[in-house]
Design an enzyme around this catalytic site. Structure first.
Site, PDB file in Angstrom:
ATOM      1  N   LYS A  44       0.867  -1.186   0.000  1.00 54.39           N
ATOM      2  CA  LYS A  44       0.000   0.000   0.000  1.00 54.39           C
ATOM      3  C   LYS A  44       0.905   1.238   0.000  1.00 54.39           C
ATOM      4  O   LYS A  44       1.895   1.288   0.743  1.00 54.39           O
ATOM      5  CB  LYS A  44      -0.880   0.018   1.255  1.00 54.39           C
ATOM      6  CG  LYS A  44      -1.591   1.349   1.523  1.00 54.39           C
ATOM      7  CD  LYS A  44      -2.583   1.714   0.434  1.00 54.39           C
ATOM      8  CE  LYS A  44      -3.131   3.140   0.614  1.00 54.39           C
ATOM      9  NZ  LYS A  44      -3.911   3.566  -0.573  1.00 54.39           N
ATOM     10  N   SER A  45       0.612   2.235  -0.851  1.00 56.34           N
ATOM     11  CA  SER A  45       1.441   3.449  -0.884  1.00 56.34           C
ATOM     12  C   SER A  45       1.595   4.000   0.529  1.00 56.34           C
ATOM     13  O   SER A  45       0.609   4.152   1.261  1.00 56.34           O
ATOM     14  CB  SER A  45       0.796   4.512  -1.783  1.00 56.34           C
ATOM     15  OG  SER A  45       0.814   4.086  -3.137  1.00 56.34           O
ATOM     16  N   ASN A  68     -13.203   4.959  -5.381  1.00 52.16           N
ATOM     17  CA  ASN A  68     -12.596   5.043  -4.050  1.00 52.16           C
ATOM     18  C   ASN A  68     -12.048   6.424  -3.796  1.00 52.16           C
ATOM     19  O   ASN A  68     -11.519   7.079  -4.702  1.00 52.16           O
ATOM     20  CB  ASN A  68     -11.479   3.993  -3.898  1.00 52.16           C
ATOM     21  CG  ASN A  68     -10.119   4.550  -4.283  1.00 52.16           C
ATOM     22  OD1 ASN A  68      -9.450   5.190  -3.491  1.00 52.16           O
ATOM     23  ND2 ASN A  68      -9.738   4.330  -5.528  1.00 52.16           N
ATOM     24  N   SER A  69     -12.175   6.829  -2.519  1.00 51.55           N
ATOM     25  CA  SER A  69     -11.459   8.014  -2.068  1.00 51.55           C
ATOM     26  C   SER A  69     -10.896   7.684  -0.690  1.00 51.55           C
ATOM     27  O   SER A  69     -11.330   8.229   0.330  1.00 51.55           O
ATOM     28  CB  SER A  69     -12.391   9.228  -2.015  1.00 51.55           C
ATOM     29  OG  SER A  69     -11.629  10.386  -1.713  1.00 51.55           O
ATOM     30  N   MET A  70      -9.956   6.691  -0.661  1.00 54.84           N
ATOM     31  CA  MET A  70      -9.451   6.161   0.603  1.00 54.84           C
ATOM     32  C   MET A  70      -8.720   7.231   1.408  1.00 54.84           C
ATOM     33  O   MET A  70      -8.796   7.276   2.622  1.00 54.84           O
ATOM     34  CB  MET A  70      -8.514   4.980   0.361  1.00 54.84           C
ATOM     35  CG  MET A  70      -9.080   3.860  -0.512  1.00 54.84           C
ATOM     36  SD  MET A  70     -10.622   3.209   0.139  1.00 54.84           S
ATOM     37  CE  MET A  70     -10.002   2.263   1.511  1.00 54.84           C
ATOM     38  N   LEU A  72      -5.319   7.644   1.368  1.00 58.16           N
ATOM     39  CA  LEU A  72      -3.978   7.158   1.751  1.00 58.16           C
ATOM     40  C   LEU A  72      -3.907   6.584   3.175  1.00 58.16           C
ATOM     41  O   LEU A  72      -2.961   6.895   3.919  1.00 58.16           O
ATOM     42  CB  LEU A  72      -2.965   8.300   1.617  1.00 58.16           C
ATOM     43  CG  LEU A  72      -1.949   8.172   0.509  1.00 58.16           C
ATOM     44  CD1 LEU A  72      -1.116   9.451   0.407  1.00 58.16           C
ATOM     45  CD2 LEU A  72      -1.036   6.991   0.729  1.00 58.16           C
ATOM     46  N   CYS A 129      -1.832   9.948  -6.760  1.00 57.94           N
ATOM     47  CA  CYS A 129      -2.968   9.727  -5.873  1.00 57.94           C
ATOM     48  C   CYS A 129      -3.993  10.850  -6.098  1.00 57.94           C
ATOM     49  O   CYS A 129      -3.665  12.035  -5.993  1.00 57.94           O
ATOM     50  CB  CYS A 129      -2.559   9.726  -4.400  1.00 57.94           C
ATOM     51  SG  CYS A 129      -3.988   9.482  -3.320  1.00 57.94           S
ATOM     52  N   LYS A 163       4.506   5.614 -10.704  1.00 59.22           N
ATOM     53  CA  LYS A 163       3.072   5.310 -10.903  1.00 59.22           C
ATOM     54  C   LYS A 163       2.395   6.564 -11.423  1.00 59.22           C
ATOM     55  O   LYS A 163       2.379   7.606 -10.747  1.00 59.22           O
ATOM     56  CB  LYS A 163       2.459   4.865  -9.587  1.00 59.22           C
ATOM     57  CG  LYS A 163       0.962   4.523  -9.630  1.00 59.22           C
ATOM     58  CD  LYS A 163       0.673   3.233 -10.332  1.00 59.22           C
ATOM     59  CE  LYS A 163      -0.807   2.801 -10.244  1.00 59.22           C
ATOM     60  NZ  LYS A 163      -1.165   2.140  -8.978  1.00 59.22           N
ATOM     61  N   SER A 193      -6.016   4.934 -10.871  1.00 58.85           N
ATOM     62  CA  SER A 193      -7.462   5.085 -11.116  1.00 58.85           C
ATOM     63  C   SER A 193      -7.720   6.383 -11.889  1.00 58.85           C
ATOM     64  O   SER A 193      -6.914   7.306 -11.869  1.00 58.85           O
ATOM     65  CB  SER A 193      -8.212   5.135  -9.781  1.00 58.85           C
ATOM     66  OG  SER A 193      -7.665   6.162  -8.967  1.00 58.85           O
ATOM     67  N   GLY A 270      -6.110  -4.575  -9.670  1.00 59.85           N
ATOM     68  CA  GLY A 270      -6.613  -3.850  -8.499  1.00 59.85           C
ATOM     69  C   GLY A 270      -8.041  -4.252  -8.178  1.00 59.85           C
ATOM     70  O   GLY A 270      -8.301  -5.214  -7.436  1.00 59.85           O
TER      71      GLY A 270
HETATM   72  O1  LIG Z   1      -7.071   7.127  -1.882  1.00 59.56           O
HETATM   73  C1  LIG Z   1      -6.023   6.427  -1.965  1.00 59.56           C
HETATM   74  O2  LIG Z   1      -5.372   6.004  -0.988  1.00 59.56           O
HETATM   75  C2  LIG Z   1      -5.580   6.123  -3.361  1.00 59.56           C
HETATM   76  N1  LIG Z   1      -6.569   5.764  -4.235  1.00 59.56           N
HETATM   77  C3  LIG Z   1      -6.306   5.552  -5.584  1.00 59.56           C
HETATM   78  O3  LIG Z   1      -7.216   5.214  -6.374  1.00 59.56           O
HETATM   79  N2  LIG Z   1      -5.040   5.713  -6.038  1.00 59.56           N
HETATM   80  C4  LIG Z   1      -4.013   6.065  -5.214  1.00 59.56           C
HETATM   81  O4  LIG Z   1      -2.858   6.198  -5.683  1.00 59.56           O
HETATM   82  C5  LIG Z   1      -4.300   6.274  -3.818  1.00 59.56           C
HETATM   83  I1  LIG Z   1      -2.725   6.745  -2.559  1.00 59.56           I
END
Ligand SMILES: O=C(O)c1[nH]c(=O)[nH]c(=O)c1I
Length: 310
Positions: A44-45, A68-70, A72, A129, A163, A193, A270
């Site tokens: 994971k980044s 997704n809008s995790m 990081l 990201c 990336k 993405s 992914g």
């Molecule tokens: O929201 C994220 O953690 C995330 N989500 C993505 O779709 N690509 C990314 O490089 C990252 I760092």
């Protein structure tokens, strides 16, 4: 029939890897990937310090992929560096260490630690990201990419991949390739993405994820044509010694075949890996071998980059 491939002097027993971010945030998840048929794993980044990430719901699956809008979420750089140092040099299996600092300084800080560490594998610098509030994807600013790589290669002597986000314009392909061709990078990974999409639920008349008013990165079937175009455009423009990892829209052996035909040396999975787990690597390896057998190909090198035009 062999699915082996290499990037620089790194051997992968199988062209299939997970994409950073999917089921790869903990050592247990990463061990499971290394124990599977995948040719290695991507962490994971990481950011220098651990992060909670954005508010949930922050990821939603749809019939065609996911949004997704995790933000990081990760256990912090040291956690992943330790895993990478402990799991490198497994025969034919590579650990790729992914980093995504929130600033140039954070990226340089992590790269300096990698340079000083016992990790001699591949580092993936994530410049794409899309989900950090107030931040844009660095790789849409070509001069910013040139600056960070200039600063990086003043001290970084190990092997670096980049990336990238998707580009949508021929002049953007020209510009990013022109910048990257000026540096001793080992590979590029195309694509991340497709940033800032919006999935709507017409019943509830609402967005489906909480962060950023529902805007998030799109993955899955939606993005395969964009991913293939970016792999192909970069293959045609980058120095031949720069390898390409193809990412985006892969859920079958056929999709992997298409990415390799466009020029990919390896591929990352992914969204669909998120749905299926590590058994996907067995299924897709089998499907790809069936296609190669039918076409009389013994190795992926036999058709890599050989896309025809009409
Ligand atoms: O929201 C994220 O953690 C995330 N989500 C993505 O779709 N690509 C990314 O490089 C990252 I760092």
């Amino acid at each position: 029939i062999s699915l082996k491939a290499n990037i620089g002097d790194y051997q992968f027993d199988n062209v299939l890897l997970n994409a950073a971010g999917i089921r790869c945030a903990t050592t247990d998840e990463l061990d499971k990937i290394l124990d599977s048929q995948a040719g290695g794993c991507v962490t994971k980044s990481a950011t220098p310090e651990p992060r909670k990430g954005n508010e949930s719901p922050r990821m939603k699956a749809t019939a065609l992929g996911c949004i997704n809008s995790m933000g990081l979420p990760n256990h912090g750089f040291d956690y992943y560096l330790k895993f990478a140092e402990a799991n490198q040099n497994k025969a034919g299996k590579q650990v790729i260490l992914s980093i995504a600092g929130l600033s140039v300084d954070q990226n340089l800080e992590m790269l300096k630690k990698i340079q000083a560490s016992s990790f001699d594998g591949l580092t993936e610098l994530n410049l794409s990201c899309p989900n950090i509030k107030g931040e844009s994807q660095i790789a849409y600013d070509f001069e910013a990419v040139r600056e960070i790589l200039t600063d990086t290669f003043k001290f970084f002597k190990k092997q670096l991949g980049i990336k990238l986000p998707p580009y949508f314009d021929m002049h953007q392909f020209d510009r990013i390739a022109e910048v990257l061709n000026g540096f001793p990078i080992t590979y590029v990974n195309a694509i991340n993405s497709v940033g800032n999409g919006l999935i709507v639920n017409p019943e509830t008349e609402s967005a489906v994820i909480k962060p950023k008013g529902g805007f998030g990165g799109i993955g899955g079937q939606y993005i395969k044509p964009t991913a293939l175009a970016n792999v192909r455009a970069l293959r045609l423009r980058l120095r031949p010694d720069i390898s390409i990892i193809g990412t985006g829209g892969i859920r079958s052996g056929q999709d992997v075949f298409e990415h390799i035909l466009c020029g990919a040396n390896l591929v990352q999975i992914g969204t669909q890996f998120g749905f299926e787990g590590t058994k996907i690597f067995d299924r897709i390896s089998r499907e790809l071998k069936e296609i190669m057998d039918k076409k009389g190909y013994q190795s992926v090198a036999d058709f890599r980059g050989k896309l025809k035009t009409l």
